[in-house]
Structure formats: C-alpha cells, structure tokens
Write an enzyme that holds these catalytic residues in place. Structure first.
Site, short mmCIF file in Angstrom:
data_model
loop_
_atom_site.label_atom_id
_atom_site.label_comp_id
_atom_site.label_asym_id
_atom_site.label_seq_id
_atom_site.Cartn_x
_atom_site.Cartn_y
_atom_site.Cartn_z
CE LYS A 100 -4.00 -2.23 0.59
NZ LYS A 100 -3.58 -3.65 0.61
C1 PLP Z 1 -4.23 -4.75 0.16
C2 PLP Z 1 -3.44 -5.99 0.12
C3 PLP Z 1 -3.73 -7.00 -0.81
C4 PLP Z 1 -4.88 -6.91 -1.78
O1 PLP Z 1 -4.70 -5.88 -2.74
P1 PLP Z 1 -5.95 -5.32 -3.55
O2 PLP Z 1 -5.44 -4.16 -4.30
O3 PLP Z 1 -6.98 -4.94 -2.52
O4 PLP Z 1 -6.43 -6.42 -4.43
C5 PLP Z 1 -2.91 -8.11 -0.83
N1 PLP Z 1 -1.90 -8.26 0.06
C6 PLP Z 1 -1.61 -7.32 0.97
C7 PLP Z 1 -0.51 -7.56 1.93
C8 PLP Z 1 -2.37 -6.16 1.03
O5 PLP Z 1 -2.07 -5.23 1.95
#
Ligand code: PLP
Length: 495
Positions: free
Chosen positions: A114
C-alpha cells in the site's frame, strides 16, 4: 486527458477533480477516458531509468495538468531511499528460479505494498486541491483490512490541509497491524475500531460518503470528505508504475528480452493491485496473463471461472486478512474497460446492491478469461507453502505472497505454462509473524512485539526497521464503535 465515471460517461472531469473527489457522485469510479500507449521505444528507454524516473514517465501519461518537474519532485520524495524505502531499487526483485520472480513491494515505511500508492497520493491530492481551487480541509476517510490504514496514516500524517480518519475491523487485523495503527503519530490523525469485518467498515465509509446531509454539515465547518481507499484513481495510478518498471528491470537484468511475454500473479482483495497490472498490459507492456489469486474468500475465482459474481456466501477470517473481502470495488473499473458501457456497469452494480449478485454477458466473460486466470488457496496450503519455500531456498514469504505463489504453482502444474512469472509480494513476513512462525513449525510464540525478535531468530532475517521501532511506542487510540456509529465518530472529530 479527461476522466469519466464508470456509471455515467457523459460528464468529463480533470485528473485533479477525479483525485479530489475520489468517488463519483453517481456512485461510480473515475477512470481515464482513454489508455495512453507505451511504444516499444518508450519501454526500451525505461530500461536505463531509476524507479523514480520510471514513475514520472508512466504517471505523466495520465496527468496532463501536472508538469514533469512536479511529478519528479513527488517521486523523489515519495520513493526516497533512504528515508522512505530501505532498498535502492525501491521494489527489488528476488528470483528463486530463472522463471520465478518475487516483486517485493514492501520496502516502504509500513512494510506493505500500500505504501507504493499511499506515499504518492498525498502529493497528488494536495496538488489537485490547489489546481481545483479547493480551500476546505480534506478529510480522508479510510476503511482498512489492515494495511491500507497504516499506509494512509503514514502518508498523510501532518500533511497541511488534510485530516485522516481510519476505521479498521476490530478482530480482522493482525496484532502487529493493530499496533502499527493505534501508535500512529501526527496531529491530524484518528483511528477507530469497528465491530464487524472489513466489508462492514467499508460499507460504513461508503454510507458516510453518500450521506448528503452529513456532507453539507461538514462543509459548513470547512471540511469535505475524500477517499484514500483504492477506489481513488490516485491510488491505482502509482501502482501501474511497478508493473511497467518490473518489465523494464527484468530486461535490464537479462532475465527476459524486450518483447517477451511475462505473467504476473497477484494476491487479490479489492482488485486494485491487479487492475493496475491490467492497465500496464493495455498500455502495451508484454503481459500475457494476470493470475488473480484469492484465499478462502474466493468470490473472484468463481467470478472469473463462471461470470457470476455472488457475494452471498460465508465470510472467512483467514491468515491473509488483507484479502478477506467479498466486494472487490475495483472490479467495477474492469467491467467498464471491457464493456465501454456505463449503462451495462450500472445494471450490474444495481443488481449487486439489490441481490448481492450479478452475471456478466458471455462476451464480457470471454474478454475477462482472455486476460485473467484465477485460483485460490486455503490457510492450510498457504502455511505449507511458506514452510516449503523457506526450507528449500531460505526465501521467506508472508501469507499473502504465499497465496499467490501457491496459485501460480497450481497453474503451472495444471497447464505446463512456462511463461516467466512475477509473483507480486505484497507484505513483509514480519507483518504476520504469528502465521509465518506457525508455518515454520514454531508453536510456542512470544507475545506482543517480542514476536518480531522471535521470527528474526528463527528465520535469520532482520525485522524491517519500522516494525522493530514499534517497541515502546505509546498507544494513542482505543475507540471501538458499531458500524452505525461511524458517522457520529466523523461528526465528533471534525468540530
Ligand atoms: C491490500 C493488500 C492485498 C490486496 O490488494 P488489492 O489491491 O486490494 O487487491 C494483498 N496483500 C496485501 C498484503 C495487502 O495489503
């Protein structure tokens, strides 16, 4: 380049407007009217660039109103090494085999992917506020399944002209994730737990956004609501960068030749990460398949196989909590990209709202299957994969990455596909110490932050500095509310 809503393509918005608003008033998501093309020469020119330079090149193609100088400044600050990221490559690639590459997107300040978007979004948003002449304070509302919340808090802390409020499901995040959030520093931040799961928190935030009376009340106090959830275009765009950058990097390293096809396998929740991969493919990056990997909440696996999206199913709390999602919001953008029809998307979303289910046309299903493969993996197989990959090559995966790895291996076993594949690694294993230690066969686990040391000892890897630094930090936020009370929390905070 102009932006439109997935539910009403008749109105045009600037990129700055789309980023400031987050979600369109008609409930749809903003997306660019056309997809800029990267020629083979463009891609070749990126082989010799740094990550930051690649980011400018990709983002500029979507953001006419921003100058290259502006974007270069944001990229330098957002992806600063050292300072923000702890690896000179920003997103290092670890290869366990000449056709198996792990793209590590967790070298930023909160140790999850993120950060890739949420380190950039505050720059895009504050510049967009200036460009649109907005003078009210932006209140960023975030629903989080764990990683977004911390990354957004870290991105927006003490950013002038912004407030940030994060809601997380009380029992839906790991101990380390919770600790990261409740110890957040900054004078413009709020953190609140919600009784329920991620969908409850996300639905609560969406309800607040569509509450016109509340918006008017807040406007009177000098605030307007904005979103840092992956529904904001300013979240998707910085994610397109690493798909393009990874291709250029693999060429640079000699793992592939320019023009070779590669696959990406993506641990998926809200469909934001993998959607960015699809944009990269549409821009012209030679990507063959995008593998959509799910955990036991396999609503997307069923959808990609059958064309039926059905959220009426039990919700599972898993060891990969950032993927515990039954409504994948960003799928709406894919539906628009493949149909080009706002009416068709509106129809599906109305059905989803009313019945929790919709079925796409045959034509749409074919297009989806031309681009996406899918699979899912339960907790037991996730755990096994972590143990096996560590004992074979000493590579330590977190639970989300392990879901993707397993789905990729299943795909290879079933089809013999020998296309080089990039497994998108979305979190540091140290964010999920308990599950990772269990996978390594350690039952007797230490409590609190001591567990970081334990995983470091067992694995022989060092805990990332931002997590090691949690020790001794004061807890600042303890509020827990029912989802019906979320609007009141916002009202009370923004006085
Ligand atoms: C948010 C997240 C995901 C999923 O990503 P999306 O964009 O919501 O599909 C997968 N793994 C981790 C560690 C995340 O923080």
């Amino acid at each position: 380049m102009q932006y439109i809503s997935t539910r009403d393509s008749s109105r045009r918005y600037s990129a700055a407007q789309a980023i400031v608003q987050g979600l369109s008033r008609d409930g749809g998501l903003f997306l660019p009217e056309t997809i800029p093309a990267l020629t083979a020469e463009d891609l070749q020119s990126m082989v010799g660039m740094t990550y930051q330079q690649r980011a400018v090149k990709v983002m500029k193609a979507y953001l006419d109103e921003f100058t290259e100088e502006e974007l270069a400044e944001y990229a330098a600050k957002a992806y600063a090494v050292p300072g923000k990221f702890d690896d000179a490559a920003v997103t290092p690639i670890h290869s366990t085999h000449h056709k198996t590459h792990f793209l590590e997107l967790w070298h930023g300040p909160t140790c999850a992917f993120k950060d890739m978007a949420l380190q950039m979004l505050p720059y895009l948003l504050t510049a967009s506020l200036r460009k649109t002449g907005e003078e009210k304070t932006a209140c960023i509302l975030v629903a989080t399944s764990g990683d977004t919340g911390k990354a957004a808090l870290e991105g927006f802390r003490d950013v002038d002209g912004t407030r940030i409020m994060v809601f997380y499901p009380k029992d839906g995040v790991s101990e380390i994730q919770q600790l990261q959030m409740v110890t957040q520093e900054g004078s413009n931040v709020d953190v609140c737990a919600v009784v329920g799961n991620f969908d409850d928190a996300q639905t609560g935030v969406k309800t607040i956004f569509s509450d016109e009376a509340l918006r008017a009340e807040l406007a009177g106090r000098g605030y307007f609501l904005s979103s840092a959830n992956s529904i904001n275009w300013g979240r998707v765009l910085p994610q397109i960068v690493y798909y393009v950058a990874t291709y250029a990097e693999l060429v640079k390293r000699g793992d592939i030749q320019m023009g070779d096809q590669i696959n990406f396998c993506v641990p998926t929740g809200n469909f934001g990460n993998i959607l960015a991969g699809y944009y990269a493919k549409r821009m012209g990056v030679p990507i063959d398949k995008l593998l959509c990997a799910s955990n036991a909440n396999n609503v997307l696996t069923d959808f990609i196989r059958t064309g039926i999206y059905d959220r009426n199913r039990p919700f599972h709390t898993t060891i990969s909590p950032s993927m515990d999602i039954l409504i994948s919001s960003n799928l709406e953008r894919l539906l628009y990209l493949l149909s080009g029809s706002d009416a068709e998307v509106r129809g599906y979303m109305e059905q989803l709202n009313k019945t929790g289910r919709y079925e796409v046309s045959k034509d749409m299903l074919e297009k989806i299957q031309d681009n996406f493969l899918c699979g899912f993996c339960d907790d037991e197989r996730t755990t096994n994969a972590i143990g096996k990959v560590f004992s074979h090559g000493k590579y330590l995966m977190d639970t989300h990455t392990a879901v993707a790895y397993t789905v990729m291996m299943d795909h290879r076993a079933a089809t013999g596909d020998a296309t080089p594949t990039v497994v998108v690694s979305t979190a540091s294993p140290f964010k999920f110490c308990d599950s990772v230690l269990t996978a390594l066969g350690v039952q007797d686990q230490r409590g609190g932050v001591e567990i970081l040391d334990q995983l470091a000892e067992v694995s022989g890897k060092a805990a990332p500095a931002p997590l090691a630094g949690l020790k001794g930090k004061a807890r600042r936020f303890a509020q827990v509310v029912e989802k019906q009370q979320m609007a009141d929390v916002v009202r009370e905070a923004l006085v």
